[in-house]
Design a protein around this motif. Structure first.
Motif, mmCIF file in Angstrom:
data_model
loop_
_atom_site.group_PDB
_atom_site.id
_atom_site.type_symbol
_atom_site.label_atom_id
_atom_site.label_comp_id
_atom_site.label_asym_id
_atom_site.label_seq_id
_atom_site.Cartn_x
_atom_site.Cartn_y
_atom_site.Cartn_z
ATOM 1 N N ALA A 213 0.836 -1.200 0.000
ATOM 2 C CA ALA A 213 0.000 0.000 0.000
ATOM 3 C C ALA A 213 0.875 1.256 0.000
ATOM 4 C CB ALA A 213 -0.922 -0.009 1.220
ATOM 5 N N ALA A 214 1.919 1.256 0.826
ATOM 6 C CA ALA A 214 2.833 2.405 0.873
ATOM 7 C C ALA A 214 3.499 2.607 -0.483
ATOM 8 C CB ALA A 214 3.889 2.202 1.961
ATOM 9 N N ASN A 215 3.954 1.528 -1.098
ATOM 10 C CA ASN A 215 4.632 1.642 -2.394
ATOM 11 C C ASN A 215 3.681 2.126 -3.484
ATOM 12 O OD1 ASN A 215 7.132 0.913 -1.380
ATOM 13 N ND2 ASN A 215 6.752 -1.255 -1.692
ATOM 14 N N GLU A 216 2.425 1.711 -3.439
ATOM 15 C CA GLU A 216 1.452 2.224 -4.409
ATOM 16 C C GLU A 216 1.269 3.731 -4.237
ATOM 17 O OE1 GLU A 216 -2.344 0.288 -4.331
ATOM 18 O OE2 GLU A 216 -1.587 -1.540 -5.276
ATOM 19 N N LEU A 217 1.148 4.166 -2.992
ATOM 20 C CA LEU A 217 0.977 5.605 -2.726
ATOM 21 C C LEU A 217 2.217 6.392 -3.163
ATOM 22 C CD1 LEU A 217 -0.751 5.372 0.760
ATOM 23 C CD2 LEU A 217 -1.790 6.226 -1.369
ATOM 24 N N ILE A 218 3.394 5.839 -2.920
ATOM 25 C CA ILE A 218 4.640 6.502 -3.322
ATOM 26 C C ILE A 218 4.720 6.588 -4.845
ATOM 27 C CG2 ILE A 218 7.156 6.228 -3.382
ATOM 28 C CD1 ILE A 218 6.852 5.058 -0.474
ATOM 29 N N ASP A 219 4.299 5.528 -5.531
ATOM 30 C CA ASP A 219 4.334 5.534 -7.000
ATOM 31 C C ASP A 219 3.406 6.589 -7.593
ATOM 32 O OD1 ASP A 219 6.191 3.507 -7.064
ATOM 33 O OD2 ASP A 219 4.726 1.914 -7.474
ATOM 34 N N GLU A 220 2.382 6.982 -6.866
ATOM 35 C CA GLU A 220 1.439 7.986 -7.359
ATOM 36 C C GLU A 220 1.934 9.423 -7.163
ATOM 37 O OE1 GLU A 220 -2.230 7.149 -5.380
ATOM 38 O OE2 GLU A 220 -2.518 5.263 -6.447
ATOM 39 N N LEU A 221 2.979 9.600 -6.387
ATOM 40 C CA LEU A 221 3.509 10.944 -6.147
ATOM 41 C C LEU A 221 4.212 11.458 -7.399
ATOM 42 C CD1 LEU A 221 5.014 10.454 -2.591
ATOM 43 C CD2 LEU A 221 2.894 11.629 -3.189
ATOM 44 N N PRO A 222 4.195 12.774 -7.593
ATOM 45 C CA PRO A 222 4.914 13.319 -8.752
ATOM 46 C C PRO A 222 6.405 13.034 -8.620
ATOM 47 C CG PRO A 222 3.745 15.061 -7.536
ATOM 48 C CD PRO A 222 3.548 13.777 -6.797
ATOM 49 N N ALA A 223 7.018 12.800 -9.770
ATOM 50 C CA ALA A 223 8.466 12.560 -9.780
ATOM 51 C C ALA A 223 9.172 13.822 -9.308
ATOM 52 C CB ALA A 223 8.928 12.186 -11.177
ATOM 53 N N ARG A 224 10.223 13.633 -8.567
ATOM 54 C CA ARG A 224 11.005 14.768 -8.085
ATOM 55 C C ARG A 224 12.091 15.091 -9.099
ATOM 56 N NH1 ARG A 224 10.970 12.226 -2.241
ATOM 57 N NH2 ARG A 224 9.078 13.212 -1.490
ATOM 58 N N PRO A 225 12.424 16.391 -9.225
ATOM 59 C CA PRO A 225 13.497 16.761 -10.155
ATOM 60 C C PRO A 225 14.809 16.100 -9.739
ATOM 61 C CG PRO A 225 12.398 18.710 -9.271
ATOM 62 C CD PRO A 225 11.851 17.533 -8.537
ATOM 63 N N ARG A 226 15.558 15.691 -10.728
ATOM 64 C CA ARG A 226 16.843 15.041 -10.475
ATOM 65 C C ARG A 226 17.965 15.985 -10.861
ATOM 66 N NH1 ARG A 226 16.811 9.505 -9.855
ATOM 67 N NH2 ARG A 226 18.822 9.401 -10.867
ATOM 68 N N ALA A 227 19.102 15.830 -10.220
ATOM 69 C CA ALA A 227 20.274 16.645 -10.533
ATOM 70 C C ALA A 227 20.870 16.176 -11.853
ATOM 71 C CB ALA A 227 21.311 16.525 -9.423
ATOM 72 N N PRO A 228 21.188 17.102 -12.765
ATOM 73 C CA PRO A 228 21.736 16.701 -14.068
ATOM 74 C C PRO A 228 23.231 16.363 -13.982
ATOM 75 C CG PRO A 228 21.584 19.074 -13.949
ATOM 76 C CD PRO A 228 20.991 18.550 -12.676
ATOM 77 N N TYR A 229 23.646 15.460 -14.854
ATOM 78 C CA TYR A 229 25.054 15.134 -15.010
ATOM 79 C C TYR A 229 25.650 16.071 -16.059
ATOM 80 C CZ TYR A 229 23.971 10.931 -12.394
ATOM 81 O OH TYR A 229 23.566 10.064 -11.417
ATOM 82 N N THR A 230 26.967 16.155 -16.110
ATOM 83 C CA THR A 230 27.653 17.055 -17.024
ATOM 84 C C THR A 230 27.197 16.843 -18.460
ATOM 85 O OG1 THR A 230 29.581 17.017 -15.580
ATOM 86 C CG2 THR A 230 29.931 17.807 -17.827
ATOM 87 N N GLU A 231 27.118 15.615 -18.893
ATOM 88 C CA GLU A 231 26.718 15.302 -20.261
ATOM 89 C C GLU A 231 25.301 15.797 -20.552
ATOM 90 O OE1 GLU A 231 25.869 11.355 -22.892
ATOM 91 O OE2 GLU A 231 27.651 11.343 -21.626
ATOM 92 N N GLN A 232 24.421 15.662 -19.585
ATOM 93 C CA GLN A 232 23.048 16.121 -19.779
ATOM 94 C C GLN A 232 22.985 17.641 -19.934
ATOM 95 O OE1 GLN A 232 21.617 14.268 -16.194
ATOM 96 N NE2 GLN A 232 20.484 12.721 -17.364
ATOM 97 N N VAL A 233 23.792 18.352 -19.158
ATOM 98 C CA VAL A 233 23.823 19.812 -19.261
ATOM 99 C C VAL A 233 24.371 20.212 -20.623
ATOM 100 C CG1 VAL A 233 24.861 21.922 -18.327
ATOM 101 C CG2 VAL A 233 24.001 20.164 -16.776
ATOM 102 N N SER A 234 25.427 19.533 -21.080
ATOM 103 C CA SER A 234 26.016 19.833 -22.396
ATOM 104 C C SER A 234 25.006 19.574 -23.507
ATOM 105 C CB SER A 234 27.263 18.981 -22.630
ATOM 106 O OG SER A 234 28.252 19.297 -21.688
#
Length: 109
Positions: free
Chosen positions: A74-95
């Protein structure tokens, strides 16, 4: 209840203590209230009342493995429904983003 009392898991097996600590951490990190957890747990077939689940989350009551797993599910289902949190970009992604933005700027002219 104070935090030291809440973390006291005496009377529970080591496996149950570890599972409970993991569940509490997941709920806290996701900001999920115990009432929401119980409602989801009950809706997927959980057989334990809200009072007992609350007592379990406070280390005051033991639950059978199946009921603990349903709470985790039940907890994992509720967690899966939460909006994704922004992730920190890697150097390649910024480039790649910078290159993409420069390319779009030329096409719009």
């Amino acid at each position: 209840m104070t935090e030291p009392e809440r973390n006291n898991c005496e009377g529970l097996s080591l496996q149950e203590q570890l599972q409970l600590k993991g569940l509490r951490k997941a709920l806290t990190n996701a900001g999920i209230p115990h009432e929401d957890l119980w409602l989801r747990y009950f809706s997927i077939g959980g057989m334990v009342g809200e009072y007992e689940v609350d007592a379990y989350l406070q280390s005051l009551h033991s639950l059978p493995p199946l009921q603990r797993d349903l709470l985790a599910h039940a907890a994992n289902e509720l967690i899966d429904e939460l909006p994704a949190r922004p992730r920190a970009p890697y150097t390649e992604q910024v480039s790649q983003r910078r290159s993409h933005l420069r390319g779009e700027g030329r096409q719009q002219r």
